[in-house]
Design a protein around this motif. Structure first.
Motif, PDB file in Angstrom:
ATOM      1  N   ARG A 227      -0.116  -0.413  -2.960  1.00  0.00           N
ATOM      2  CA  ARG A 227      -0.582   0.607  -2.011  1.00  0.00           C
ATOM      3  C   ARG A 227      -0.712   1.927  -2.759  1.00  0.00           C
ATOM      4  O   ARG A 227       0.112   2.233  -3.631  1.00  0.00           O
ATOM      5  CB  ARG A 227       0.415   0.772  -0.859  1.00  0.00           C
ATOM      6  CG  ARG A 227       0.500  -0.427   0.075  1.00  0.00           C
ATOM      7  CD  ARG A 227       1.429  -0.093   1.229  1.00  0.00           C
ATOM      8  NE  ARG A 227       1.657  -1.205   2.122  1.00  0.00           N
ATOM      9  CZ  ARG A 227       0.881  -1.514   3.148  1.00  0.00           C
ATOM     10  NH1 ARG A 227      -0.194  -0.785   3.396  1.00  0.00           N
ATOM     11  NH2 ARG A 227       1.171  -2.535   3.939  1.00  0.00           N
ATOM     12  N   ASP A 228      -1.731   2.713  -2.401  1.00  0.00           N
ATOM     13  CA  ASP A 228      -1.929   3.980  -3.092  1.00  0.00           C
ATOM     14  C   ASP A 228      -1.773   5.162  -2.135  1.00  0.00           C
ATOM     15  O   ASP A 228      -1.236   5.019  -1.031  1.00  0.00           O
ATOM     16  CB  ASP A 228      -3.285   4.005  -3.799  1.00  0.00           C
ATOM     17  CG  ASP A 228      -4.467   4.050  -2.818  1.00  0.00           C
ATOM     18  OD1 ASP A 228      -4.237   4.044  -1.571  1.00  0.00           O
ATOM     19  OD2 ASP A 228      -5.610   4.095  -3.284  1.00  0.00           O
ATOM     20  N   HIS A 229      -2.246   6.331  -2.536  1.00  0.00           N
ATOM     21  CA  HIS A 229      -2.047   7.562  -1.764  1.00  0.00           C
ATOM     22  C   HIS A 229      -2.772   7.564  -0.420  1.00  0.00           C
ATOM     23  O   HIS A 229      -2.525   8.428   0.421  1.00  0.00           O
ATOM     24  CB  HIS A 229      -2.503   8.775  -2.590  1.00  0.00           C
ATOM     25  CG  HIS A 229      -3.974   8.776  -2.883  1.00  0.00           C
ATOM     26  ND1 HIS A 229      -4.550   7.957  -3.846  1.00  0.00           N
ATOM     27  CD2 HIS A 229      -4.992   9.486  -2.341  1.00  0.00           C
ATOM     28  CE1 HIS A 229      -5.849   8.178  -3.879  1.00  0.00           C
ATOM     29  NE2 HIS A 229      -6.145   9.095  -2.976  1.00  0.00           N
ATOM     30  N   THR A 230      -3.671   6.597  -0.202  1.00  0.00           N
ATOM     31  CA  THR A 230      -4.357   6.498   1.089  1.00  0.00           C
ATOM     32  C   THR A 230      -3.625   5.550   2.031  1.00  0.00           C
ATOM     33  O   THR A 230      -3.975   5.436   3.203  1.00  0.00           O
ATOM     34  CB  THR A 230      -5.799   5.988   0.907  1.00  0.00           C
ATOM     35  OG1 THR A 230      -5.764   4.619   0.464  1.00  0.00           O
ATOM     36  CG2 THR A 230      -6.558   6.835  -0.114  1.00  0.00           C
ATOM     37  N   GLY A 231      -2.629   4.830   1.499  1.00  0.00           N
ATOM     38  CA  GLY A 231      -1.908   3.842   2.292  1.00  0.00           C
ATOM     39  C   GLY A 231      -2.521   2.461   2.223  1.00  0.00           C
ATOM     40  O   GLY A 231      -1.967   1.504   2.765  1.00  0.00           O
ATOM     41  N   ASP A 232      -3.677   2.347   1.555  1.00  0.00           N
ATOM     42  CA  ASP A 232      -4.374   1.062   1.469  1.00  0.00           C
ATOM     43  C   ASP A 232      -3.961   0.286   0.217  1.00  0.00           C
ATOM     44  O   ASP A 232      -3.475   0.853  -0.762  1.00  0.00           O
ATOM     45  CB  ASP A 232      -5.893   1.288   1.431  1.00  0.00           C
ATOM     46  CG  ASP A 232      -6.426   1.849   2.735  1.00  0.00           C
ATOM     47  OD1 ASP A 232      -5.824   1.560   3.791  1.00  0.00           O
ATOM     48  OD2 ASP A 232      -7.440   2.572   2.698  1.00  0.00           O
ATOM     49  N   TRP A 233      -4.210  -1.028   0.256  1.00  0.00           N
ATOM     50  CA  TRP A 233      -3.987  -1.874  -0.907  1.00  0.00           C
ATOM     51  C   TRP A 233      -5.142  -1.709  -1.893  1.00  0.00           C
ATOM     52  O   TRP A 233      -6.311  -1.658  -1.490  1.00  0.00           O
ATOM     53  CB  TRP A 233      -3.900  -3.344  -0.503  1.00  0.00           C
ATOM     54  CG  TRP A 233      -2.649  -3.714   0.231  1.00  0.00           C
ATOM     55  CD1 TRP A 233      -2.502  -3.898   1.572  1.00  0.00           C
ATOM     56  CD2 TRP A 233      -1.359  -3.957  -0.347  1.00  0.00           C
ATOM     57  NE1 TRP A 233      -1.208  -4.238   1.873  1.00  0.00           N
ATOM     58  CE2 TRP A 233      -0.473  -4.293   0.720  1.00  0.00           C
ATOM     59  CE3 TRP A 233      -0.863  -3.932  -1.650  1.00  0.00           C
ATOM     60  CZ2 TRP A 233       0.864  -4.588   0.512  1.00  0.00           C
ATOM     61  CZ3 TRP A 233       0.478  -4.234  -1.857  1.00  0.00           C
ATOM     62  CH2 TRP A 233       1.321  -4.547  -0.787  1.00  0.00           C
ATOM     63  N   VAL A 234      -4.820  -1.613  -3.166  1.00  0.00           N
ATOM     64  CA  VAL A 234      -5.836  -1.510  -4.217  1.00  0.00           C
ATOM     65  C   VAL A 234      -5.431  -2.415  -5.380  1.00  0.00           C
ATOM     66  O   VAL A 234      -4.249  -2.700  -5.581  1.00  0.00           O
ATOM     67  CB  VAL A 234      -6.007  -0.063  -4.728  1.00  0.00           C
ATOM     68  CG1 VAL A 234      -6.520   0.852  -3.627  1.00  0.00           C
ATOM     69  CG2 VAL A 234      -4.702   0.470  -5.310  1.00  0.00           C
ATOM     70  N   ALA A 289      -2.515  -9.925  -0.338  1.00  0.00           N
ATOM     71  CA  ALA A 289      -1.551  -8.844  -0.132  1.00  0.00           C
ATOM     72  C   ALA A 289      -1.435  -8.500   1.351  1.00  0.00           C
ATOM     73  O   ALA A 289      -0.330  -8.334   1.889  1.00  0.00           O
ATOM     74  CB  ALA A 289      -1.978  -7.608  -0.930  1.00  0.00           C
ATOM     75  N   LYS A 290      -2.572  -8.430   2.028  1.00  0.00           N
ATOM     76  CA  LYS A 290      -2.557  -8.113   3.456  1.00  0.00           C
ATOM     77  C   LYS A 290      -1.918  -9.255   4.262  1.00  0.00           C
ATOM     78  O   LYS A 290      -1.231  -9.014   5.249  1.00  0.00           O
ATOM     79  CB  LYS A 290      -3.987  -7.845   3.934  1.00  0.00           C
ATOM     80  CG  LYS A 290      -4.576  -6.570   3.341  1.00  0.00           C
ATOM     81  CD  LYS A 290      -6.062  -6.418   3.667  1.00  0.00           C
ATOM     82  CE  LYS A 290      -6.635  -5.185   2.995  1.00  0.00           C
ATOM     83  NZ  LYS A 290      -8.105  -5.056   3.196  1.00  0.00           N
ATOM     84  N   PRO A 345       2.275   3.855  -6.672  1.00  0.00           N
ATOM     85  CA  PRO A 345       3.483   3.879  -5.829  1.00  0.00           C
ATOM     86  C   PRO A 345       3.959   5.282  -5.485  1.00  0.00           C
ATOM     87  O   PRO A 345       4.452   5.510  -4.371  1.00  0.00           O
ATOM     88  CB  PRO A 345       4.523   3.145  -6.692  1.00  0.00           C
ATOM     89  CG  PRO A 345       3.725   2.329  -7.641  1.00  0.00           C
ATOM     90  CD  PRO A 345       2.513   3.142  -7.934  1.00  0.00           C
ATOM     91  N   ILE A 346       3.820   6.212  -6.416  1.00  0.00           N
ATOM     92  CA  ILE A 346       4.222   7.588  -6.138  1.00  0.00           C
ATOM     93  C   ILE A 346       3.252   8.217  -5.137  1.00  0.00           C
ATOM     94  O   ILE A 346       3.656   8.941  -4.214  1.00  0.00           O
ATOM     95  CB  ILE A 346       4.285   8.422  -7.432  1.00  0.00           C
ATOM     96  CG1 ILE A 346       5.259   7.786  -8.434  1.00  0.00           C
ATOM     97  CG2 ILE A 346       4.693   9.858  -7.118  1.00  0.00           C
ATOM     98  CD1 ILE A 346       6.679   7.657  -7.939  1.00  0.00           C
ATOM     99  N   GLY A 347       1.957   7.929  -5.293  1.00  0.00           N
ATOM    100  CA  GLY A 347       0.965   8.413  -4.335  1.00  0.00           C
ATOM    101  C   GLY A 347       1.230   7.867  -2.941  1.00  0.00           C
ATOM    102  O   GLY A 347       1.070   8.576  -1.934  1.00  0.00           O
ATOM    103  N   TYR A 348       1.675   6.617  -2.877  1.00  0.00           N
ATOM    104  CA  TYR A 348       2.010   6.032  -1.576  1.00  0.00           C
ATOM    105  C   TYR A 348       3.220   6.738  -0.969  1.00  0.00           C
ATOM    106  O   TYR A 348       3.288   6.945   0.250  1.00  0.00           O
ATOM    107  CB  TYR A 348       2.287   4.534  -1.738  1.00  0.00           C
ATOM    108  CG  TYR A 348       2.574   3.832  -0.440  1.00  0.00           C
ATOM    109  CD1 TYR A 348       1.651   3.850   0.604  1.00  0.00           C
ATOM    110  CD2 TYR A 348       3.771   3.153  -0.237  1.00  0.00           C
ATOM    111  CE1 TYR A 348       1.910   3.200   1.800  1.00  0.00           C
ATOM    112  CE2 TYR A 348       4.041   2.503   0.961  1.00  0.00           C
ATOM    113  CZ  TYR A 348       3.103   2.535   1.977  1.00  0.00           C
ATOM    114  OH  TYR A 348       3.357   1.904   3.171  1.00  0.00           O
ATOM    115  N   GLY A 349       4.155   7.149  -1.818  1.00  0.00           N
ATOM    116  CA  GLY A 349       5.290   7.935  -1.336  1.00  0.00           C
ATOM    117  C   GLY A 349       4.833   9.250  -0.727  1.00  0.00           C
ATOM    118  O   GLY A 349       5.357   9.694   0.307  1.00  0.00           O
TER     119      GLY A 349
END
Length: 357
Positions: A227-234, A289-290, A345-349
């Motif tokens: 998951r990235d800073h948008t909350g989506d899986w990449v 992943a989803k 992971p940090i962006g997801y945080g």
């Protein structure tokens, strides 16, 4: 003023090296990501999280180095180590958003069953059954090549391969020791080495995927999805694991395999389309992943092992919720992918923290 702390739980070894003043490349990558997203990372190990205590000890950057500091319990915590039940309950009570809470036990057959629940994924699964003599005889009738491996094994340990030759004789290849293999021919009676393996631990029997090759050597893939800073899986990166020889079927680095970039392997391939192959791999791994969200607890970081057949079709082999990304400083595209595995992971945080504020 509220500090935007993010807790990062490190393996004990990396944490302990920080205490001696030795900064790790992984730590520097997390720090760079935190700086980018306006966060202050607090580097901890699992023992730093003590149920009932609202403050934690961890390393925080001070000047050019890191110092052990005591700070308020961060509102978001990223961990690649699974917490104890007491720690998890305590953080839930404190409304702390911590991700990678709980994956699925490292059981290849259980994971195969879970993936089989999605009709869009099941077409990308090699036929897989539990390791019994009855199942083995059934699979030998259906497939020319089979892979036998421990359901809870890793690093290629205990893996065997059976090939039905044109004469009708079966050729078994099995490990004697690390990177040392033995061959044995049989017709109808199951070899003793297989019988003993099935009795000792749970095995799975899997249809063998005829792998695509690089310079005549079979290869498979390690695909990291986060998951990235948008909350989506990449898809954060794809690594090719290449067998040490054209006759070797195991690609694990621990078994002598080598690690190469996806670009290097596929762009130089004679008949695989880079774009179509990448899109097929991305589509499958993002879908998986989803799907796994239904069976896990706030997982944000998955490493998939994918087999790629000679036509470029990807097949799911297994997954790991705590795959290691290593301390190697790659060049060019490989370094950018390695870096992304620490940035996402940090962006997801950051994304989680913004939703809480």
């Amino acid at each position: 003023m509220t500090q935007n702390y993010i807790g990062v739980i490190l393996p004990d070894g990396i944490f302990d090296r920080l205490s001696t003043g030795k900064s790790q490349i992984n730590v520097r990558a997390y720090q760079e990501a935190a700086d980018h997203f306006g966060l202050i990372p607090v580097f901890m190990k699992l023992k730093c999280l003590k149920p009932g205590e609202d403050k934690v000890q961890g390393f925080v950057k001070k000047g050019k180095g890191y110092e052990l500091d005591t700070v308020n319990l961060p509102k978001v915590i990223y961990t690649r180590s699974f917490l104890s039940k007491k720690q998890s309950t305590f953080l839930d009570q404190k409304n702390v958003q911590f991700y990678n809470k709980k994956g699925i036990s490292h059981d290849k057959f259980r994971m195969h069953e879970i993936m089989s629940q999605d009709p869009e994924i099941v077409v990308s699964l090699p036929e897989t059954v539990k390791g019994t003599e009855e199942n083995l005889k059934m699979m030998l009738q259906k497939h020319r090549k089979l892979i036998l491996k421990p359901a809870k094994g890793s690093l290629g340990g205990g893996i065997m391969k059976i090939t039905r030759e044109d004469s009708g004789v079966y050729l078994l290849k099995y490990p004697l020791a690390r990177r040392k293999w033995e061959e044995f021919q049989f017709k109808e009676e199951i070899p003793e080495v297989i019988r003993k393996a099935f009795k000792k631990k749970l095995y799975i029997i899997q249809e063998n995927i005829d792998l695509a090759t690089y310079k005549k050597r079979p290869f498979d893939l390690r695909v990291v999805v986060q998951r990235d800073h948008t909350g989506d899986w990449v898809v954060a990166g794809i690594l090719c694991k290449v067998s040490p020889s054209k006759d070797q079927f195991v690609t694990n680095i621990s078994q002598g395999g080598s690690s190469l970039s996806f670009d290097q392997v596929v762009k130089g391939h004679s008949y695989l389309s880079y774009k179509q192959t990448y899109e097929a791999i991305s589509s499958l791994t993002l879908k998986m992943a989803k799907h796994l969200e239904r069976y896990t607890d706030h997982i944000a970081d998955i490493a998939f092992d994918i087999a790629l057949d000679k036509k470029g079709k990807p097949f799911f082999i297994e997954s790991n919720f705590r795959g290691r990304y290593g301390n190697v400083r790659y060049k060019g595209k490989r370094y950018e992918e390695w870096k992304a595995k620490h940035f996402n992971p940090i962006g997801y945080g950051r994304y989680l923290l913004d939703r809480m504020n």
